[in-house]
Design an enzyme around this catalytic site. Structure first.
Site, PDB file in Angstrom:
ATOM      1  N   LYS A  51       0.829  -1.215   0.000  1.00 47.26           N
ATOM      2  CA  LYS A  51       0.000   0.000   0.000  1.00 47.26           C
ATOM      3  C   LYS A  51       0.859   1.259   0.000  1.00 47.26           C
ATOM      4  O   LYS A  51       0.605   2.196  -0.760  1.00 47.26           O
ATOM      5  CB  LYS A  51      -0.931  -0.001   1.211  1.00 47.26           C
ATOM      6  CG  LYS A  51      -2.025  -1.049   1.129  1.00 47.26           C
ATOM      7  CD  LYS A  51      -2.841  -1.072   2.407  1.00 47.26           C
ATOM      8  CE  LYS A  51      -3.917  -2.144   2.371  1.00 47.26           C
ATOM      9  NZ  LYS A  51      -4.719  -2.169   3.612  1.00 47.26           N
ATOM     10  N   ALA A  75      -0.721   0.677   6.074  1.00 46.70           N
ATOM     11  CA  ALA A  75      -1.083  -0.212   7.181  1.00 46.70           C
ATOM     12  C   ALA A  75      -2.085  -1.252   6.713  1.00 46.70           C
ATOM     13  O   ALA A  75      -2.865  -1.017   5.788  1.00 46.70           O
ATOM     14  CB  ALA A  75      -1.656   0.582   8.343  1.00 46.70           C
ATOM     15  N   ASP A  76      -2.066  -2.399   7.369  1.00 44.42           N
ATOM     16  CA  ASP A  76      -3.036  -3.448   7.105  1.00 44.42           C
ATOM     17  C   ASP A  76      -3.233  -4.257   8.378  1.00 44.42           C
ATOM     18  O   ASP A  76      -2.272  -4.480   9.124  1.00 44.42           O
ATOM     19  CB  ASP A  76      -2.572  -4.371   5.972  1.00 44.42           C
ATOM     20  CG  ASP A  76      -3.715  -5.215   5.446  1.00 44.42           C
ATOM     21  OD1 ASP A  76      -4.503  -4.699   4.637  1.00 44.42           O
ATOM     22  OD2 ASP A  76      -3.847  -6.385   5.867  1.00 44.42           O
ATOM     23  N   THR A  77      -4.479  -4.687   8.623  1.00 44.57           N
ATOM     24  CA  THR A  77      -4.817  -5.426   9.834  1.00 44.57           C
ATOM     25  C   THR A  77      -5.521  -6.723   9.481  1.00 44.57           C
ATOM     26  O   THR A  77      -6.378  -6.735   8.592  1.00 44.57           O
ATOM     27  CB  THR A  77      -5.741  -4.578  10.740  1.00 44.57           C
ATOM     28  OG1 THR A  77      -5.081  -3.352  11.052  1.00 44.57           O
ATOM     29  CG2 THR A  77      -6.095  -5.307  12.034  1.00 44.57           C
ATOM     30  N   GLY A 112       0.208  -4.503  10.392  1.00 44.18           N
ATOM     31  CA  GLY A 112       1.509  -4.190   9.811  1.00 44.18           C
ATOM     32  C   GLY A 112       1.534  -2.735   9.411  1.00 44.18           C
ATOM     33  O   GLY A 112       0.516  -2.183   8.978  1.00 44.18           O
TER      34      GLY A 112
END
Length: 192
Positions: A51, A75-77, A112
């Site tokens: 991203k 960010a990624d969850t 992350g």
């Protein structure tokens, strides 16, 4: 002062950055999410980096834009239970399946984060938080799904919303579960 860009459409991440007083703008990544890893921490790190890198490329290709003097945050969850990585539910049936798995048990949430400054990778890291959930009846699960709240959230729930009624406790960073470990991110940003 560097220009800070959040490479995310998440209103929760936006709220968390605003909460800690960061002045930023949002540029949504157009990158397809390509997962090549199986470990949830590696998955969120990989996706956050994709991203952030996509937004850097978008900025570089925009007339008059430059990545110099710019910090991009990706960010990624995901939610992980018994080895299954759960992103956002595809539909209500998928949300129901996820909530049934999570009810009355403990799972992990991983976020992350990637920070790119002046076009160069500064850091990619992830945070994990354990979440303990009270048992839920089928009626409670269905009623929660009908609110619409689960549909745009990893693991089909939002800890900061109505789902708080079933959160028994957490081990780790609450903001990480919401979608961005802002205290860990702040430590990276203030060093730039």
């Amino acid at each position: 002062m560097k220009r800070i860009i959040l490479a995310s459409a998440s209103p929760r991440r936006k709220e968390l950055l605003e909460q800690i007083g960061v002045d930023f703008e949002v540029v949504i990544s157009n990158a397809p999410e390509i997962i090549t890893k199986t470990d949830p921490q590696q998955v969120v790190e990989e996706l956050s980096r994709q991203k952030a890198e996509a937004v850097v490329k978008q900025l570089h290709g925009t007339e008059g834009e430059t990545v110099c003097g710019t910090i991009v945050i990706g960010a990624d969850t995901v939610v992980c239970k018994d080895g299954e990585i759960m992103g956002k539910p595809r539909d209500e049936a998928d949300a129901h399946r996820m909530l049934c798995l999570l009810a009355g048990s403990t799972h992990s949430v991983f976020t992350g984060v990637t920070v790119i400054a002046d076009g160069a990778l500064v850091k990619t890291f992830s945070c994990g938080t354990r979440v303990h959930i009270y048992p839920m009846t089928q009626e409670e699960i269905q009623s929660y799904i009908e609110t619409g709240e689960p549909m745009d959230k990893a693991g089909a729930y939002g800890i900061q919303g109505r789902f708080a009624a079933w959160v028994k406790g957490i081990e780790g960073d609450y903001n990480n579960v919401v979608g961005l470990p802002v205290s860990a991110l702040w430590q990276v940003l203030k060093a730039l």
